[in-house]
Each structure stands twice: as structure tokens, then as C-alpha cells.
Design an enzyme around this catalytic site. Sequence first.
Site, PDB file in Angstrom:
ATOM      1  N   PHE A   1       0.843  -1.191   0.000  1.00 25.62           N
ATOM      2  CA  PHE A   1       0.000   0.000   0.000  1.00 25.62           C
ATOM      3  C   PHE A   1       0.886   1.251   0.000  1.00 25.62           C
ATOM      4  CE2 PHE A   1      -2.854   3.194   1.757  1.00 25.62           C
ATOM      5  CZ  PHE A   1      -4.000   2.961   1.025  1.00 25.62           C
TER       6      PHE A   1
ATOM      7  N   ASP B   1       0.590  -4.826   8.793  1.00 24.75           N
ATOM      8  CA  ASP B   1      -0.498  -3.884   8.534  1.00 24.75           C
ATOM      9  C   ASP B   1      -1.772  -4.708   8.344  1.00 24.75           C
ATOM     10  OD1 ASP B   1      -2.368  -2.081   7.501  1.00 24.75           O
ATOM     11  OD2 ASP B   1      -0.828  -0.886   6.494  1.00 24.75           O
TER      12      ASP B   1
ATOM     13  N   TYR C   1     -11.785   2.561   9.561  1.00 28.76           N
ATOM     14  CA  TYR C   1     -12.933   2.916   8.702  1.00 28.76           C
ATOM     15  C   TYR C   1     -13.238   1.889   7.617  1.00 28.76           C
ATOM     16  CZ  TYR C   1      -8.872   4.814   6.203  1.00 28.76           C
ATOM     17  OH  TYR C   1      -7.656   4.960   5.619  1.00 28.76           O
ATOM     18  N   LYS C   2     -12.493   0.791   7.598  1.00 30.02           N
ATOM     19  CA  LYS C   2     -12.768  -0.229   6.567  1.00 30.02           C
ATOM     20  C   LYS C   2     -13.728  -1.269   7.137  1.00 30.02           C
ATOM     21  CE  LYS C   2      -8.596   0.965   4.118  1.00 30.02           C
ATOM     22  NZ  LYS C   2      -7.143   0.827   4.041  1.00 30.02           N
TER      23      LYS C   2
ATOM     24  N   ARG D   1     -12.126  -3.732  -7.892  1.00 25.28           N
ATOM     25  CA  ARG D   1     -12.148  -4.439  -6.601  1.00 25.28           C
ATOM     26  C   ARG D   1     -13.585  -4.631  -6.124  1.00 25.28           C
ATOM     27  NH1 ARG D   1      -8.432  -1.824  -2.018  1.00 25.28           N
ATOM     28  NH2 ARG D   1      -9.905  -0.117  -2.342  1.00 25.28           N
TER      29      ARG D   1
HETATM   30  C1  LIG Z   1      -6.326   1.894   3.908  1.00 26.33           C
HETATM   31  C2  LIG Z   1      -4.922   1.575   4.230  1.00 26.33           C
HETATM   32  C3  LIG Z   1      -4.117   2.470   4.944  1.00 26.33           C
HETATM   33  C4  LIG Z   1      -4.677   3.830   5.277  1.00 26.33           C
HETATM   34  O1  LIG Z   1      -3.844   4.637   6.010  1.00 26.33           O
HETATM   35  P1  LIG Z   1      -4.397   6.037   6.518  1.00 26.33           P
HETATM   36  O2  LIG Z   1      -3.311   6.584   7.321  1.00 26.33           O
HETATM   37  O3  LIG Z   1      -5.659   5.744   7.280  1.00 26.33           O
HETATM   38  O4  LIG Z   1      -4.729   6.865   5.322  1.00 26.33           O
HETATM   39  C5  LIG Z   1      -2.832   2.077   5.274  1.00 26.33           C
HETATM   40  N1  LIG Z   1      -2.356   0.864   4.917  1.00 26.33           N
HETATM   41  C6  LIG Z   1      -3.118  -0.016   4.224  1.00 26.33           C
HETATM   42  C7  LIG Z   1      -2.555  -1.346   3.848  1.00 26.33           C
HETATM   43  C8  LIG Z   1      -4.401   0.327   3.850  1.00 26.33           C
HETATM   44  O5  LIG Z   1      -5.129  -0.536   3.150  1.00 26.33           O
END
Ligand SMILES: *Cc1c(COP(=O)(O)O)cnc(C)c1O
Length: 413
Positions: A127, A198, A223-224, A372
Site C-alpha cells: 500500500f 499492517d 474505517y474499513k 475491486r
Molecule cells: C487503507 C490503508 C491504509 C490507510 O492509512 P491512513 O493513514 O488511514 O490513510 C494504510 N495501509 C493499508 C494497507 C491500507 O489498506
Amino acid sequence: MTTLTREYFVELDCQDVLADYRDQFDLPEGHIYLNGNSLGVLPKAAKARAREVVEQEWGQGLIRSWNSADWIHLPRRVGDKIAGLIGAAPGEVVVADSTSVNLFKLASAAVKLRPGRGKILSEPGNFPTDLYILQGLEKFHDGRVRLNTVHRDEILDAIDEDTALVVLTHVHYKSGAMFDMKAITNRAHEKGALVLWDLSHSTGAVPVALNEVDADFAIGCGYKYLNGGPGAPGFLFVAQRHQAQLQQPLSGWFGHANSFAMRDDYEPAPGIERTLCGTTPVIGASLLEVGVDIMASADMQQIREKSLKMGELFIELVGQRLDEYGFGLASSKDPAVRGSQVSLTHEQGFAIMQALIARNIIGDFRAPDILRFGFTPLYVRYVDLWDCIEALAEIMASGEWDKPGFRKLTAVT
Ligand SMILES: *Cc1c(COP(=O)(O)O)cnc(C)c1O
């Protein structure tokens, strides 16, 4: 292979042990939402909770609410609940900051725990924020720690005596590919390295057992799949055994042993609270708690079973209904190494997804060519998958995707 029918999907919904959870969510009428992997939907209870936090706790309680509404313990209280979802113990997880900031804090701290080692290992295509934060860390240390990215199949062999930290996303955001957390953690420990997972696409989506695999550190998103609301704070995990030595660089007053003693000198809190920095985003953390409570009331094994069944049926439907239209499968067919999503590839992926969204069937697009579809078993029905593929078949057969409006890139895809 038997031909699937819509009736079969309706029947699966009738038998679904999780079906009643859907009623706890406020899905807009007539929508099929396959994007809970990016932004979860609104729990009905979050609306009432938002009113209460804003009107009562803030409006009426004012500053007193730090004590009377227990705002001060939100990071730990919600953290302990999340701990239950990821196989961690109370006192190993807090809610704080964003996932990106939490990565910076923990990766910095981890590197300090392995002095003399010069390598952070990750995979290309991780990511973006994960790679960007690690690149920032590299610069911050003037190159004394280097980020090294190797293909996911080569990670195990690349972990060596110079590796301080391995940073990987457990379930890949694009493909849904899932790492073997135990194998990688074991190898890292054999070589004296640490691992930071992560869990953004894992928490609330797939079973995670951090302490069972002897994990060191983890971070994740609110938030996911946890349905905490847009911009909900993230969370972080530090195994109990690392906490006493942990030094993180954002040593703000909320991480102090006695925040309200107002002393000049920083002294870290004894436990997980030392990972906190500044004032808790109270409204966001309070709404996140609502989503976490729903998730905690559900059975993760049942969630996983439904999610896998959905993935399998979705892939089968793609084969039966979309064969002639040039879609590829970007996710593994093997359910054991797939998270709670299926990704397809198509040259015209962006326009096709826009055409689908115009029909209130919401997935998302990730450059360059990925469509997705996230499966969130608490509120997505089996029949939604049938209807989604049916719509895709119509969009492809009629050329509906090829309208100029669907080709225009938006700021957020
Ligand atoms: C969504 C996501 C993030 C988001 O990070 P934010 O700091 O909340 O913007 C980080 N890592 C992964 C793998 C994600 O899928």
C-alpha cells in the site's frame, strides 16, 4: 459444473446465519455495496451515538466529559475491544492517530530495538502510504536504515541478519493476497528481526491471531471492515514483551506516564499508552467503538466462512457470465491465501466501474486496471453478488461502459 441461478443465491440468504446483522446497518435503499474494504457502511447505532457525543458529552458535559464520559480512556477501551478481534490481549492495543502515523511511530521504535541492523524489508506494490512512510524513515535516518523491497515470494529468503524489521500488509489491498503470518514471523525471529503487520484489510475481515503467531507489532484501519466512519482513527498493537523497552519518536503528552502532572520532562507511560501522542479524536473514536462492538458480537469463523463462499461464487459467476468480455482474475482462486475481496482486471476497468456505480452497485477501481469487489458478510447478501454480475454482463453486452461520462477520471477512485 452446474449453472448457477438467482434462486440459488436467494436460498443461500435464507439459510445465512449472519443475515440478521444487515438490519444493524443503514444501507441506502437500492444499493449494492461491495466497497466495505475501503469505507465501511454506517451502523444505525452510530447515528444515535454521534448525537449523544456531540449534544450531550460535548454540548452539555463540556470539559467535564474527559472524566464524566470517560473520554480519557477511549484509546485503551476501544483498543481492548479491537484486541479481541485480532488475537491480542487487553493492554496490547490502542486506538490513535491514523494508520500512517501509527506506522511511523512503530517502525521507528522497532528499528531502535534492533541497533546495528540496517534493513527494513517490504514488498514492491505494498500500500502506497506504507512505502512512503518507510521511505520517509529512511531519509530521516540519513540512510542508516534502508528500505529494501523484494517480491512477495522472496520475502522469506530475504530476511537476514542485517534485517531490523519486516513490514508487510497481511491482506494485499489490490489483489487480496494473504501472507502466511506465522511462517514470516517465525523466519524473522530466527534471524533476530522484528515484524510489523499492517492489518488494514484483515481486521474484521479474516481471522487474525497475533499472539498465537508471536507477532511483534501491528497497525490497522478503523474505517474499513470495522465500520468506524470516514477518517476514523487507526489502531496499533505492541506485544506485551516489547512495551517496556519501546521508544517511539512522537513523544507527546498523551503518552506520558502522568499527562496531567504537566512536568517539563517526558517520561513514557509504563504500558501501551506510551504509543499515544496527542489528544484523542473523541468523536471519531466514539463512533469507531460502535462499529467495533458490532464486529465483536459476531462470530469471526462464520464471517470467514460466508466471505469465502462469496468469493468462490463470485469467481464462478465471472466464469459463467463474463467469459467473453476480457476480464482477468487478479485474486488467487485458492481461498486459503485470499482475504475478503475478489479483484478483476480489465483494460477498461475504470469506465466499467463507473457504469456499475451509476447503477448504485459500488465497488472501486485501483490503477492501472483493477476492479475491486469487497465482501463484508455482515451486510452483503449472496443475491447482491448475482445482481452485480448480472449488471456487469449487461454493461458489457450493451457497451454501456463506453459512454464519455464514464471515462472521466475523478479525484478519488
Ligand atoms: C487503507 C490503508 C491504509 C490507510 O492509512 P491512513 O493513514 O488511514 O490513510 C494504510 N495501509 C493499508 C494497507 C491500507 O489498506
